[in-house]
Design an enzyme around this catalytic site. Sequence first.
Site, PDB file in Angstrom:
ATOM      1  N   GLU A  74       0.816  -1.224   0.000  1.00 51.54           N
ATOM      2  CA  GLU A  74       0.000   0.000   0.000  1.00 51.54           C
ATOM      3  C   GLU A  74       0.850   1.276   0.000  1.00 51.54           C
ATOM      4  O   GLU A  74       0.593   2.209  -0.769  1.00 51.54           O
ATOM      5  CB  GLU A  74      -0.906  -0.039   1.231  1.00 51.54           C
ATOM      6  N   THR A 104      -8.905   6.583   6.739  1.00 51.18           N
ATOM      7  CA  THR A 104      -9.645   6.248   7.953  1.00 51.18           C
ATOM      8  C   THR A 104      -8.765   6.621   9.141  1.00 51.18           C
ATOM      9  O   THR A 104      -9.192   7.280  10.093  1.00 51.18           O
ATOM     10  CB  THR A 104      -9.963   4.730   7.980  1.00 51.18           C
ATOM     11  N   PHE A 142     -21.269  11.132   5.227  1.00 50.16           N
ATOM     12  CA  PHE A 142     -20.117  12.038   5.141  1.00 50.16           C
ATOM     13  C   PHE A 142     -20.513  13.396   4.555  1.00 50.16           C
ATOM     14  O   PHE A 142     -20.187  14.447   5.109  1.00 50.16           O
ATOM     15  CB  PHE A 142     -19.009  11.391   4.296  1.00 50.16           C
ATOM     16  N   SER A 230      -9.230  10.546   1.171  1.00 50.85           N
ATOM     17  CA  SER A 230     -10.627  10.874   0.840  1.00 50.85           C
ATOM     18  C   SER A 230     -11.274  11.818   1.846  1.00 50.85           C
ATOM     19  O   SER A 230     -12.355  12.354   1.589  1.00 50.85           O
ATOM     20  CB  SER A 230     -11.470   9.602   0.764  1.00 50.85           C
TER      21      SER A 230
HETATM   22  N1  LIG Z   1     -18.619   8.753   0.597  1.00 47.60           N
HETATM   23  C1  LIG Z   1     -17.914   8.621   1.716  1.00 47.60           C
HETATM   24  N2  LIG Z   1     -18.263   7.689   2.629  1.00 47.60           N
HETATM   25  C2  LIG Z   1     -17.556   7.538   3.764  1.00 47.60           C
HETATM   26  N3  LIG Z   1     -16.474   8.294   4.079  1.00 47.60           N
HETATM   27  C3  LIG Z   1     -16.075   9.234   3.216  1.00 47.60           C
HETATM   28  C4  LIG Z   1     -16.771   9.437   1.982  1.00 47.60           C
HETATM   29  N4  LIG Z   1     -16.148  10.423   1.292  1.00 47.60           N
HETATM   30  C5  LIG Z   1     -15.119  10.817   2.055  1.00 47.60           C
HETATM   31  N5  LIG Z   1     -15.066  10.125   3.225  1.00 47.60           N
HETATM   32  C6  LIG Z   1     -14.022  10.343   4.269  1.00 47.60           C
HETATM   33  O1  LIG Z   1     -12.869   9.659   3.820  1.00 47.60           O
HETATM   34  C7  LIG Z   1     -12.356   8.831   4.868  1.00 47.60           C
HETATM   35  C8  LIG Z   1     -11.695   7.617   4.245  1.00 47.60           C
HETATM   36  O2  LIG Z   1     -10.586   8.053   3.479  1.00 47.60           O
HETATM   37  P1  LIG Z   1      -9.762   7.061   2.529  1.00 47.60           P
HETATM   38  O3  LIG Z   1     -10.647   6.510   1.464  1.00 47.60           O
HETATM   39  O4  LIG Z   1      -8.555   7.798   2.077  1.00 47.60           O
HETATM   40  O5  LIG Z   1      -9.398   5.939   3.576  1.00 47.60           O
HETATM   41  P2  LIG Z   1      -9.250   4.374   3.400  1.00 47.60           P
HETATM   42  O6  LIG Z   1      -8.224   4.111   2.339  1.00 47.60           O
HETATM   43  O7  LIG Z   1     -10.581   3.751   3.202  1.00 47.60           O
HETATM   44  O8  LIG Z   1      -8.682   3.980   4.834  1.00 47.60           O
HETATM   45  P3  LIG Z   1      -7.253   3.428   5.283  1.00 47.60           P
HETATM   46  O9  LIG Z   1      -6.239   3.854   4.245  1.00 47.60           O
HETATM   47  O10 LIG Z   1      -6.988   4.076   6.615  1.00 47.60           O
HETATM   48  O11 LIG Z   1      -7.429   1.943   5.316  1.00 47.60           O
HETATM   49  C9  LIG Z   1     -13.546   8.506   5.749  1.00 47.60           C
HETATM   50  O12 LIG Z   1     -13.143   8.188   7.066  1.00 47.60           O
HETATM   51  C10 LIG Z   1     -14.348   9.798   5.671  1.00 47.60           C
HETATM   52  O13 LIG Z   1     -13.890  10.743   6.602  1.00 47.60           O
HETATM   53 MG   LIG Z   2      -6.150   4.260   2.300  1.00 44.85          MG
END
Ligand SMILES: Nc1ncnc2c1ncn2[C@@H]1O[C@H](COP(=O)(O)OP(=O)(O)OP(=O)(O)O)[C@@H](O)[C@H]1O
Ligand SMILES: [Mg+2]
Length: 272
Positions: A74, A104, A142, A230
């Site tokens: 990753e 997250t 969100f 995100s």
């Molecule tokens: N549609 C959505 N639904 C849920 N969360 C969202 C959304 N759009 C943005 N977010 C935000 O984005 C965050 C997740 O970000 P990202 O996708 O970068 O993490 P991830 O890759 O899933 O998690 P990690 O890398 O920690 O395993 C959520 O915790 C929330 O704050």
């Molecule tokens: Mg991630």
Amino acid sequence: MNHSNIGIDAGGTLVKVAYSNKDLIKYKLFSSHRLDEVVSWIRSSFHHPEICLTGGKQQVLANKLELPTRSILEFDATCKGVAFILKQHQLFLGDSYILANIGTGTSIHIVKNGEQQRIGGTGVGGGTLMGLSYLYSGKKDFTEIIQISRDGNRGNVDLKVSDIFEGVVPPISGDLTASNFGNIGKLSKEPPSQSDIIASIIGLIGETVVTICEQAANRFDSQSIVYIGSTFRSNPILKNIIKEYTEMRKKKPFFLEEGEFSGAVGALISLK
Ligand SMILES: Nc1ncnc2c1ncn2[C@@H]1O[C@H](COP(=O)(O)OP(=O)(O)OP(=O)(O)O)[C@@H](O)[C@H]1O
Ligand SMILES: [Mg+2]
């Protein structure tokens, strides 16, 4: 039906997909709780795709896909994707930069000569925004949470350095937050609104991440900090807080368009 390459970053909350379409990269987003939707979209849209997976949920997704897949670490995928996007936008950040991925949770890296090293992280991240906002407002969506934050006044919740130093010039900038959620004098007199609280949660997250990044940047003698993840999606408050706080700490913040897809892009380009 496309014969295509697909990079997938299956994270704790969201699945980010980057796929090649002629000479373009296209993006798609799914919830990590609905991996079946990812599987049926791939089956119905692609013919014998080459797939590279990354992220914490990659194995669960690979089992469901029942297709040959490759895998990339990753952090390497994210770093590769960021370098690719920076180049696309003709952004040259010098010898090294700090990379903060507010997903997250939050992961922090030093990138030097194209190589990344994870130098730290914090459990304060996008998941914290979702969890604390739910506790305070009962909202889980969100977009709705971010919408509510827009009218918030952090002054009703947080304590600034200038609130503490009365009648004297403070030794550090009065605009810095002395204590997130620490304005107990005001809080106890006048309950803050949901908007104030959510704006302050975003402040807590943004300022915590900037503080760690600034210390990392000093340690590695870097001037630039790239922020992705995100949590920035349609979230101007977080972006502004981080921009201003980073500049206040005399570092240069960078935000990448489509930065949340860095891991997926890194997985995609590793197929070539
Ligand atoms: N549609 C959505 N639904 C849920 N969360 C969202 C959304 N759009 C943005 N977010 C935000 O984005 C965050 C997740 O970000 P990202 O996708 O970068 O993490 P991830 O890759 O899933 O998690 P990690 O890398 O920690 O395993 C959520 O915790 C929330 O704050
Ligand atoms: Mg991630």
